[in-house]
Design an enzyme around this catalytic site. Structure first.
Site, PDB file in Angstrom:
ATOM      1  CB  ILE A 188     112.728  51.155 116.389  1.00  0.00           C
ATOM      2  CG1 ILE A 188     111.445  50.525 115.831  1.00  0.00           C
ATOM      3  CG2 ILE A 188     113.908  50.191 116.224  1.00  0.00           C
ATOM      4  CD1 ILE A 188     111.439  50.364 114.337  1.00  0.00           C
ATOM      5  CG  ASP A 194     115.005  62.359 117.718  1.00  0.00           C
ATOM      6  OD1 ASP A 194     114.429  63.435 117.446  1.00  0.00           O
ATOM      7  OD2 ASP A 194     114.433  61.251 117.649  1.00  0.00           O
ATOM      8  CB  ALA A 217     115.331  53.417 109.137  1.00  0.00           C
ATOM      9  NE  ARG A 218     110.078  51.552 104.846  1.00  0.00           N
ATOM     10  CZ  ARG A 218     109.731  50.790 105.865  1.00  0.00           C
ATOM     11  NH1 ARG A 218     110.677  50.368 106.699  1.00  0.00           N
ATOM     12  NH2 ARG A 218     108.473  50.446 106.069  1.00  0.00           N
ATOM     13  CG  ASP A 242     116.329  44.113 107.444  1.00  0.00           C
ATOM     14  OD1 ASP A 242     116.550  42.981 106.962  1.00  0.00           O
ATOM     15  OD2 ASP A 242     115.223  44.442 107.912  1.00  0.00           O
ATOM     16  CD  GLU A 246     113.269  47.356 101.164  1.00  0.00           C
ATOM     17  OE1 GLU A 246     112.350  46.512 101.270  1.00  0.00           O
ATOM     18  OE2 GLU A 246     113.633  48.068 102.104  1.00  0.00           O
ATOM     19  CG  HIS A 260     112.090  45.362 104.723  1.00  0.00           C
ATOM     20  ND1 HIS A 260     111.679  46.459 104.016  1.00  0.00           N
ATOM     21  CD2 HIS A 260     111.685  45.585 106.003  1.00  0.00           C
ATOM     22  CE1 HIS A 260     111.059  47.315 104.820  1.00  0.00           C
ATOM     23  NE2 HIS A 260     111.048  46.801 106.038  1.00  0.00           N
ATOM     24  CG  LEU A 261     115.483  39.439 107.495  1.00  0.00           C
ATOM     25  CD1 LEU A 261     116.039  39.590 108.884  1.00  0.00           C
ATOM     26  CD2 LEU A 261     115.970  38.148 106.851  1.00  0.00           C
TER      27      LEU A 261
END
Length: 334
Positions: free
Chosen positions: A164, A183, A243-244, A268, A273, A292-293
């Site tokens: 992503i 990264d 992401a999370r 998101d 959640e 989370h869409l």
């Protein structure tokens, strides 16, 4: 009659979402589907169905690939997983089996990257903050225009350059923005090809007008983003998380957002959640939540099925599977 025999094993909703009529027709040109679609539970109750399977098509709700499952499938050569993460499926026994697995994570990354790009563009215009101010005061305010970064020589920071993150970077090449990224697993020459400047995590938060998080949720990444990172953000900066939620220390983020109303968080994902009913995330004026869409929804899911059809065709012709996952790659994936 097709030379290969196969099964679908996934939950019923995923089957209809991921594998549309065109995908099913193309699969059946090459594979004899010799039993109705199975679920993780139904195949566990009738493991003998696996005896003939050369290939398995799966997706959300797929089976646990443990020793019992694998022992019942002596002909199995490859699993086509028409969704994203395979973390809930694979076991050590699977990695020792020599069976290949390929995932449609790259297809699921497409809408997430598109969603992120839209958020970045709107964030660099301070659109979310402007909309909130209008709703709050019931009138237009021009003061916010003095703080709009815009998209000319401004800086976007990406945290992690997996599927992503790299797609987002590719999209951003069409705009006059600088892209920096954190990264530790990306080689400098790869970043250079993407026109990305690698830097430290702190520096991403210090320099970017928008910071977008794309780190996989692993034990090592839980709580990686701290309140100190948010405190270092530039005035009027925006943080995006597709992401999370567990990667962010949310209580620390909330504390900074309460002290820094100039910052905006577009979330998101959260942890948990949805957020608890008393979570400040639900009421903070500088937080925008979406449920989370960003990932594949509705007809977009058939892109994942199409990727698996294309992988099947590569398998049949002896080509390398484009989205095959090895055990070493798996260690750094969500």
């Amino acid at each position: 009659m097709p030379a290969l025999k196969g099964l679908f094993i996934l939950n019923p909703k995923s089957y209809t979402q991921i594998y549309g009529s065109a995908e099913l027709a193309d699969i059946q040109k090459h594979v004899e589907i010799y039993a109705p679609p199975q679920t993780a539970q139904s195949i566990r109750e009738n493991l003998s169905l696996l005896e003939q399977a050369d290939v398995i098509f799966s997706g959300w709700g797929g089976p646990l690939l443990d020793a019992d499952f694998l022992a019942a499938a002596p002909r199995l050569k490859v699993i086509f997983y028409g969704a994203g993460t395979i973390r809930a499926l694979v076991t050590e026994a699977f990695w020792q089996s020599g069976i290949s697995i390929t995932s449609a994570a790259a297809a699921n990354a497409v809408p997430v990257a598109e969603f992120t790009l839209a958020q970045i563009i709107l964030s660099l215009r301070l659109a979310w903050r402007a909309a909130h101010v209008i709703k709050q005061h019931g009138r237009y305010s021009t003061e916010i225009k003095n703080h709009i970064p815009g998209m000319y020589h401004t800086t976007v920071g990406l945290i992690s350059l997996g599927l992503i993150g790299r797609m987002v970077a590719e999209h951003l090449r069409h705009f006059d923005v600088r892209v920096i990224a954190y990264d530790p697993f990306v080689r400098p020459e790869i970043a250079a090809d993407l026109r990305i400047e690698l830097c430290a995590l702190d520096e991403v938060f210090q320099r970017a007008e928008v910071v977008s998080l794309h780190t996989p949720w692993l034990k090592e990444t839980e709580g990686m983003i701290t309140g100190a990172h948010f405190a270092q953000m530039k005035p009027h900066a925006t943080f995006i998380n597709t992401a999370r939620g567990a990667i962010v220390r949310e209580n620390e983020m909330i504390a900074v957002l309460q002290q820094r109303p100039d910052l905006t968080a577009l979330l998101d994902v959260t942890y948990s959640e949805p957020p608890a009913e008393d979570s400040p995330l639900l009421t903070l004026p500088n937080v925008m939540l979406t449920p989370h869409l960003a990932g594949s929804t509705n007809d977009e899911c058939q892109r994942m099925g199409r990727y698996m059809v294309e992988e099947l065709e590569r398998f049949i012709t002896g080509e390398t599977l484009r989205y095959s996952i090895t055990q070493s790659q798996f260690q750094h994936m969500a």
